[in-house]
Design an enzyme around this catalytic site. Sequence first.
Site, PDB file in Angstrom:
ATOM      1  CG  HIS A  73       8.177   9.640 -57.486  1.00 33.15           C
ATOM      2  ND1 HIS A  73       8.239  10.916 -57.992  1.00 33.15           N
ATOM      3  CD2 HIS A  73       9.447   9.308 -57.151  1.00 33.15           C
ATOM      4  CE1 HIS A  73       9.489  11.346 -57.952  1.00 33.15           C
ATOM      5  NE2 HIS A  73      10.244  10.393 -57.458  1.00 33.15           N
ATOM      6  CG  ASP A  75       4.887  12.773 -56.487  1.00 36.15           C
ATOM      7  OD1 ASP A  75       5.441  11.699 -56.797  1.00 36.15           O
ATOM      8  OD2 ASP A  75       5.008  13.299 -55.368  1.00 36.15           O
ATOM      9  CG  ASP A 106      13.324  13.002 -58.849  1.00 32.52           C
ATOM     10  OD1 ASP A 106      12.942  11.846 -58.602  1.00 32.52           O
ATOM     11  OD2 ASP A 106      13.413  13.890 -57.991  1.00 32.52           O
ATOM     12  CD  GLU A 140       9.978  10.362 -53.680  1.00 27.40           C
ATOM     13  OE1 GLU A 140      10.989  10.049 -53.048  1.00 27.40           O
ATOM     14  OE2 GLU A 140       9.912  11.404 -54.368  1.00 27.40           O
ATOM     15  CD  GLU A 141      10.029  14.577 -55.774  1.00 28.69           C
ATOM     16  OE1 GLU A 141      10.557  14.968 -54.710  1.00 28.69           O
ATOM     17  OE2 GLU A 141      10.697  14.156 -56.733  1.00 28.69           O
ATOM     18  CD  GLU A 169      13.383   8.404 -56.170  1.00 35.83           C
ATOM     19  OE1 GLU A 169      13.946   9.367 -56.745  1.00 35.83           O
ATOM     20  OE2 GLU A 169      12.219   8.475 -55.745  1.00 35.83           O
ATOM     21  CG  HIS A 358      14.278  18.255 -56.949  1.00 31.37           C
ATOM     22  ND1 HIS A 358      13.989  18.218 -55.607  1.00 31.37           N
ATOM     23  CD2 HIS A 358      13.781  17.099 -57.453  1.00 31.37           C
ATOM     24  CE1 HIS A 358      13.364  17.091 -55.306  1.00 31.37           C
ATOM     25  NE2 HIS A 358      13.237  16.396 -56.424  1.00 31.37           N
TER      26      HIS A 358
END
Length: 385
Positions: A73, A75, A106, A140-141, A169, A358
Site C-alpha cells: 500500500h 497510503d 510502513d 490500507e491504513e 508489510e 506510525h
Amino acid sequence: MRTINELALSKDLISFPSVTPIDAGAISFLAKKLRTLGFKCKILEFKKGKGKPIKNLYAKFGNKQPNLCYAGHTDVVPPGNFKDWTVNPFKPKIKKGYLIGRGANDMKSSIACFVSAVSEYIVNHKKFNGSISFLITGDEEGFATNGTKKVVDYLKKRKEKINFCIVGEPTNPKKLGEMIKIGRRGSLSAELEIFGTQGHIAYPHLSNNPINTLVKICFELKKKKLDKGNKNFQPSNLEFTGIYVNNKAHNVIPASAKTQFNVRYNDLQTATKLKKKINSVIKKISKKNKCKYKINYLESGEAFLTKPGKNIMLAKKIIKKVTKINPVFSTTGGTSDARFIKKIAPCLEFGLVNKTMHKIDECVSLGDLKRLKKIYYNFLVEYFK
C-alpha cells in the site's frame, strides 16, 4: 533497460504526502515506473457513496503461469505535528545510516525494494516461465473498503490467477529476518448503546441508570475468557476502547450510555460465534436490569492461516541465508490486506523492521533496504527456476 535503485525509489515514494485516503499522485507515479520495466498497468478506482474514489493499481509483467504477486500500500498514517520530527516527514533524509520519513518502513520502502528486485531480475532473466504482478492499494491504513478487497473482487471476476503472493508489510520486531507472518487474527469491532430512564440523581429509584448496566456488561465480557489459543495463535482477546455518556449535568441520570470494543480472535473462533457469545451476555444483563440495548458490529476479516508449504519454506531459507537469522512463523499483530488476498492465493508477509512504524521519525536502515531487496531478488530467482 536500467534497473531501479531501491533507495532512490523509496525517497520518491515517501515524498508523496499520501495520507489515507489521499493518493497525492503516488499510485500514478508507481505505475509510470513499472511501465518503464514493461509492466501493463491498470489503475482501478473504487468509491462508496459520496466519498472520493480510491486509487489502486494492478500491474503485470508477462502472461505465463505461475503468477507471483507482490502486494502493498502507498497510503500512510498522518504524521502528526511536523515540529516533532527531526525532518519534514514528506521530505525524506538520511541520518546516521537511516532513511527517515513517513512510510519509510510502513511500507513504501518495501515496495521500492520489490520494484528494484524485479527490475534486476528482468534484466538478468530475459525469458522466464511465469509472470510477476503488483497489487498496490491506497486504502490500507483506513477502512480498507475501497482497496485490496475490491481489487480482489475485480481479479476474481476477470478470472485472473495469482499463484502466490508476498505481502510487504513490516513484519520484523527488531531485526530484519526475525519473523514471517503466515496468518492473521480476525478482527470484530462493535458499538453498544444501553438505554435506561433519565431522571434526577436525588431520586435514583425513579430512574434506571444505563451506566450501571453498561459497567456490568463490560465487566462480564472482559472477565469471560474466549479461548486458550493454540500452537499457531495466541488467545482471542476483547478490549474496550471507549465509554461515552453525553451528559454534562452532574445532577441528571442519563438516558443512555455507549461503549465500543474490538475482539482480535484466532481460528478457534468466527465472527458469528463471537457475536452469539457477546449478544448472550448483553441480553441477559440488560433484561435483568430492565434496559434496552442496540449493538452494531463491523467485521474486518476472519482469522486465517497459510500452512507452511514449499514457497513459505523457500522464503524462510532465503531470509536465513541473507540475514543469518532463522525467522519464526507468526500470526501476531494487527490485520493486513492478506486477509483479502488469501481468498484467491496463498500468501506470506515479510517486510522491514516495524519498531518505528506510525511513530515520529519513522525510519529504515540503509543496510536493511539492501538486504530486503536481495531477499526479494533471490526469491524471484528460486521461485521461477
